[in-house]
Structure formats: C-alpha cells, structure tokens
Design an enzyme around this catalytic site. Structure first.
Site, PDB file in Angstrom:
ATOM      1  N   ASP A 143       0.845  -1.191   0.000  1.00 13.66           N
ATOM      2  CA  ASP A 143       0.000   0.000   0.000  1.00 13.66           C
ATOM      3  C   ASP A 143       0.881   1.242   0.000  1.00 13.66           C
ATOM      4  O   ASP A 143       2.002   1.223   0.523  1.00 13.66           O
ATOM      5  CB  ASP A 143      -0.898   0.035   1.243  1.00 13.66           C
ATOM      6  N   ARG A 144       0.322   2.316  -0.511  1.00 14.74           N
ATOM      7  CA  ARG A 144       1.077   3.573  -0.599  1.00 14.74           C
ATOM      8  C   ARG A 144       1.651   3.991   0.760  1.00 14.74           C
ATOM      9  O   ARG A 144       2.793   4.461   0.851  1.00 14.74           O
ATOM     10  CB  ARG A 144       0.145   4.657  -1.144  1.00 14.74           C
TER      11      ARG A 144
END
Length: 324
Positions: A143-144
């Site tokens: 995930d970012r």
C-alpha cells in the site's frame, strides 16, 4: 492517444516469455488497454496463437506465434526525471540488486506505480534510474502508506519464479505494526475471507465477508508498553495470502486496528499517537525470506523501522504510567 493507425502484429514467444497466460502477455503488450477489452478480443477470436483460437487462461509456449489485433493503445507516459529528489532518493533505498532482481526499502507515502492522479510511482522511478533495463516489473505490491521491503524483477523468468513462490506459499514476509489496545496473546492467527469493494468515489475498501477470498495472517506479540498511558501493542504480522489491505483489515476485525490507518483505524487512538509525533501508518514490511529466482539460493532481507517509527516506540517505552 496516438494518431497512427494500429496494425495487426505477429509475435513469436521467446523462452523468457513462455509460461505466462495469454491475457497477462497481452496486458504487457497493449499498455493502457483495459482488461475488459483484452478479454473481449480473445473471446471474439481476434487473438490467435498458431492461427487457432485460445482461451484467456492459455499458457504460452516457446515458439508460439501470437496474432495481436490492431488495438489503439494509450501514449506511453514519460518517465519522471531521475534527478528529482524523490527519484534520486530511491537509489539509496535499493538494498539488493543483481541481474535478476532488486529489493527496495520503499518509503511510506510513495505509491508502487502511477495512476489515479499520480504522475509516477516507485516502478516508474526505478525505470527512470535504470534506463538501460529492458524489463522491470513489480513482483508484489505494498500500500502507498506502508513502508518496507518490495521486490522488483529484472527478467521475466525471475518474475515467473518469484510469482510461483508466492503462489506456493514458499516465501516468508514479516511486517511490523503498532496496533490499538492490548493484543490478546491467544490470537495467533486471523483466518477471515476478504471482499474488495469500490465506493462511488473510486475509493477501495475491504471488509470481511463469507463470500470473499480466503485470507490468513499469522500474528505474534513483539512488545507491550505497560508504562505508557497509551494502550498499544507492537505485533509481527505474517500474511500467508496476499490480499489487498489484508493485515489492516485482519487487525481491525479483531478490534485492534493499526495506528494512523485512515481507512480502518480508531480516531482517538490516532490522535494519541499524533501527540507522540506519528504522522503515517505504522505498518512496515521488515523481513523477507525467498529462494533466489535463478540460483535457488536461500536469501533473507531485513529493513529496520525508520527513525520516525523508532522514535514513537522509544516514547511508548518511556511513557507515563496510567493514573491509578
């Protein structure tokens, strides 16, 4: 979009390209074309292998002759300038590199690829830093807002071998997360199916659902903070499956979401951690054990918590005692 009229192409499959599904091969050849169109042209017989119709799950063999129909492809996006601070900084984040692969300690806040309003992500940054590399593809994703170890293949054969290890659960990944409350020692695993949902805004949310995909994460308590006024536990999470937001939703569904998780977190808990200087999701991919995709040698990688996360841990350890 390009103004030039697309033409039928024929492509002979090399040894390095063999073994992948035709739909995945077409996605790599027709950049920017949606998956739905890929399936449509295969279903209609516009794609042929050795002059015959095939199904989307057909696996390519060396020497196969693939007919790729004329499909208008989006213009190739320009790569970011390798001199940009964020891109140049990636050079220092590479902790291992050879001819087959590289391993990066991804910074929090950087998406793994561009899109959804982002001009570039980590993979575009690496391609800008390695313009001579003919092949650079993500092996898996983070995930970012998650930091830590991420693998990138430099050969299709390496990508295939690493994907096989992922499929066969032959790869160990350990994450570190700071979660809300006192994690019960008896919770050693969370085995809850997960369902992906896309809201009207385009935001992705994942929830536990009996109709979802089987998902399993193993947990272990690493550290508790009896002297802190903030009730939190540092846990290790080892995902056996690799679903979107898996660790984040599995911690949430047992009542112990991760600190500073804007989608699944607890606001009051997050405010307490902000007061200690935490300004990001406390989830970090710390350890990775694999077999080298070419040599088969066992390899272990380790990326320690960055300074900002370590400072939060130090403050929790020295924390003020709960009032009696």
């Amino acid at each position: 979009m390009s103004d030039s009229q697309p033409q039928v192409r024929f492509h002979q499959i090399s040894a390095d390209e063999a073994g992948q599904r035709i739909d995945n091969f077409l996605l790599s050849q027709l950049k920017g074309v949606p998956k739905s169109m890929i399936y449509r042209i295969v279903r209609k017989g516009e794609v042929r292998v050795n002059k015959k119709r095939i199904k989307p799950e057909y696996r390519l063999c060396e020497g196969d002759d693939v007919r790729i129909p004329p499909v208008r492809v989006a213009e190739k996006q320009a790569l970011p300038n390798p001199k940009l601070d964020k891109i140049a900084g990636l050079e220092h984040a590479i902790i291992y590199e050879d001819d087959a692969m590289l391993v990066v300690n991804k910074p929090a806040g950087m998406a793994v690829h561009g899109g959804s309003g982002l001009n570039y992500g980590l993979i575009e940054g690496l391609r800008a830093l390695r313009p001579q590399a003919k092949f650079l593809e993500l092996v898996h994703r983070l995930d970012r807002d998650t930091s830590g170890l991420l693998m990138v293949a430099k050969k299709r054969s390496a990508l295939r071998a690493l994907h096989e290890q992922l499929r066969d659960k032959d790869m160990d990944k350990t994450y570190v997360a700071l979660v809300f409350g006192s994690w019960p020692g008896k919770i050693k695993k969370v085995d809850q199916p997960l369902q992906k949902n896309t809201l009207q805004s385009g935001e992705r949310l994942v929830r536990t659902d009996s109709d979802g995909k089987a998902s399993l994460t193993r947990f272990k308590v690493r550290e508790r903070y009896p002297d802190s006024a903030i009730s939190a536990t540092l846990v290790e999470a080892s995902p056996v499956t690799g679903r979107t937001h898996q660790i984040r939703v599995h911690t949430q569904c047992v009542g112990h979401p991760i600190a500073m998780d804007s989608k699944y977190g607890v606001r009051g808990f997050d405010e307490q951690l902000k007061s200690l200087g935490l300004d990001r999701l406390f989830l970090h991919a710390e350890r990775l054990s694999i077999r080298h995709p070419i040599s088969g040698e066992s390899m272990q990688f380790h990326a320690p918590l960055d300074n900002s996360l370590q400072q939060v841990i130090l403050k929790l350890r020295k924390g003020v005692k709960q009032p009696t």
